[in-house]
Structure formats: C-alpha cells, structure tokens
Scaffold this motif. Structure first.
Motif, PDB file in Angstrom:
ATOM      1  N   THR A   1      30.681  53.833  32.626  1.00 46.81           N
ATOM      2  CA  THR A   1      31.826  53.041  32.155  1.00 46.81           C
ATOM      3  C   THR A   1      32.350  52.127  33.256  1.00 46.81           C
ATOM      4  O   THR A   1      32.733  50.981  32.990  1.00 46.81           O
ATOM      5  CB  THR A   1      32.934  53.971  31.613  1.00 46.81           C
TER       6      THR A   1
ATOM      7  N   GLN B   1      34.857  53.364  24.906  1.00 42.47           N
ATOM      8  CA  GLN B   1      34.488  54.768  24.721  1.00 42.47           C
ATOM      9  C   GLN B   1      35.586  55.465  23.910  1.00 42.47           C
ATOM     10  O   GLN B   1      35.301  56.234  23.005  1.00 42.47           O
ATOM     11  CB  GLN B   1      34.311  55.408  26.098  1.00 42.47           C
TER      12      GLN B   1
ATOM     13  N   ASP C   1      29.852  51.373  24.428  1.00 37.77           N
ATOM     14  CA  ASP C   1      30.120  52.530  25.293  1.00 37.77           C
ATOM     15  C   ASP C   1      30.349  53.775  24.445  1.00 37.77           C
ATOM     16  O   ASP C   1      31.440  54.017  23.957  1.00 37.77           O
ATOM     17  CB  ASP C   1      31.326  52.244  26.196  1.00 37.77           C
ATOM     18  N   GLU C   2      29.285  54.533  24.268  1.00 40.47           N
ATOM     19  CA  GLU C   2      29.326  55.793  23.516  1.00 40.47           C
ATOM     20  C   GLU C   2      29.902  55.628  22.109  1.00 40.47           C
ATOM     21  O   GLU C   2      30.754  56.401  21.676  1.00 40.47           O
ATOM     22  CB  GLU C   2      30.092  56.865  24.307  1.00 40.47           C
TER      23      GLU C   2
END
Ligand code: ADP
Ligand code: MG
Length: 238
Positions: A44, A86, A163-164
């Motif tokens: 991240t 995320q 991001d995820e």
C-alpha cells in the motif's frame, strides 16, 4: 512494450522505519501486474507513493512520460493514475450515482446530464446500475468493492491500481471482481492488482512482483514467482 510507469530507486521511511527500500519497477502499457507480499511488506505504501497520497523520500516515479513523484495526487489523477482503497472510502450519505458524479465533476469537469449518463454507463459495466439510487451505506461488501472500482474509473484512468479489492469476498464474488478487472484491461487500461487470494493473482497476472520488508524479492511470470524459494519463505510458506 512501452513502459507507462517507471518506478526507480524509490525509498520511503516513516520516522526511523524504512517501509520501501530502493524499489524499482517498470510496468508496460496494457499490462496486468500482480503485486503480492506479506502484510506490512509495503504494497500500500508503494501505491500511495505512485498515486501521490505519500511523497517518496528518494527515487523517481515516471508516468506516461512525466516525472510525477513531486506532483500532487490530483495532478497524477488527471494524468491517468487511479486507485481503489484497501478500506473503501465512499461518501456514505450519497447515492451510488452521486459517488461517481463527484470524481466525474472534479477530474473530468463533467457535470449535469452528461455526468449522469457517464456514471450510469460505468455502473452498468460493473453490474451496479440497479443500485444507482441507493446510498452507499446500503451496499453489500462486494457492491461496495465494485463501487470503489467504479469511482476509480470515473477518472478515466490509464492505470488502475486495485488495492485488495477482493478482500473479504466469497468465491463467486471474487470471480465477479476478477471479471470486471479483466474487462477494464481489455479496454486498454493497465492494471496493478494487489491481492492475497493467490488463485486470483495467478489467473489475472501476466507478471507478478513480490515485496518483502520494503524490497522487491522477485519479479517474473506468476509460475516463476510462486516457485521462487524467497517468495515461498517470505510469503507462501505456510
Ligand atoms: P502492506 O500494504 O504490504 O500490508 P503497508 O504499505 O501498509 O503494507 O505498510 C508497510 C509498513 O509501513 C508497515 O510496517 C506499516 O506499519 C508502515 N506504515 C505504513 N503507512 C504508515 C504511516 N503512514 N506511518 C507510519 N508507518 C506506516
Ligand atoms: Mg496494504
């Protein structure tokens, strides 16, 4: 292939802690890149440095021919870098449609009926058109993840960093998000996918990069990366 993103020698520290150490990474236009690594390895942070949420201490970040490492996040967005978070950050009291109209107005200068049409078209592509009128707080987890991607798409990016986006999703939902990322890539958008679900990483990525403790320990084909002893030890071991 032409590189759209070139990260060279990027270091980022927080106080005395080195979160990224001399990270270099080149991403080709149109590529599907998987970024993996244990929690806390700097994934991240790297995305934050690329998107401009954080400034790297040293090194350079070139995007689409521009040195961007000292540019503000909104300028990088305008150049074509978009990311999903995320932890989703929707405007919770706004409708799904309004959540997209904000970046459309802010980044593209598109407002009114045209913004509405564009937002609906993006939502349609995500299978979210039926949810356009509900507030984002009423969305399920997978719908929220899709809205995050839709909001990133409202900036008409050349590069999308996810991001995820699949964290916390069940099997069929993972496939839905995967399908969306494949479709966006098929439209020419370069994609960096950060993900822990290895099955998704393996099926999506043309190339995989593994971070460990702020350093890139492996960069290669998905098959080569999962078979790499350093990656096995740092990440896949147990
Ligand atoms: P990952 O996304 O791979 O799980 P992160 O990039 O979030 O890892 O974090 C890498 C390391 O940097 C972690 O040890 C984390 O605690 C630290 N870190 C990240 N952001 C900050 C920050 N804003 N301030 C201090 N430490 C941070
Ligand atoms: Mg992370």
């Amino acid at each position: 292939m032409e590189a759209i993103l070139e990260v060279s020698g990027v270091t980022k520290t927080f106080g005395g802690f080195t979160a990224l150490s001399d990270v270099s990474l080149s991403v080709s236009a149109g590529e599907r890149l998987g970024l993996i690594g244990p929690n806390g390895s700097g994934k991240t942070t790297l995305i934050n440095c690329i998107s401009g949420a954080l400034l790297n201490d040293s090194g350079s970040i070139r995007f689409a021919g521009h040195e961007v490492s000292r540019r503000a996040a909104h300028e990088r967005t305008r150049l074509g870098i978009a990311r999903s978070f995320q932890i989703p950050r929707p405007f919770r009291t706004m409708s799904v449609l309004e959540n997209l109209m904000v970046p459309l107005a802010y980044v593209g200068g598109v407002a009114g009926g045209r913004a509405r049409d564009e937002a609906m078209s993006i939502l349609d592509g995500m299978g979210l058109a039926a949810k356009a009128g509900v507030t984002s707080s009423q969305l399920s987890q997978v719908e929220l993840r899709k809205m995050e991607l839709a909001r990133a798409m409202a900036a008409s990016p050349k590069l999308l960093i996810s991001d995820e986006a699949m964290a916390g999703l069940a099997g069929a939902e993972v496939d839905e998000v995967l399908k969306i990322l494949f479709e966006l890539n098929a439209r020419g958008i370069t994609i960096i996918m950060i993900e822990h679900i290895m099955q998704a990483v393996m099926s999506f990525s043309q190339r995989v990069v593994c971070l460990d403790a702020g350093r890139i320990i492996c960069d290669g084909t998905p098959q080569a990366v999962v078979a790499n002893p350093d990656v096995q030890r740092a990440y896949l071991g147990d």
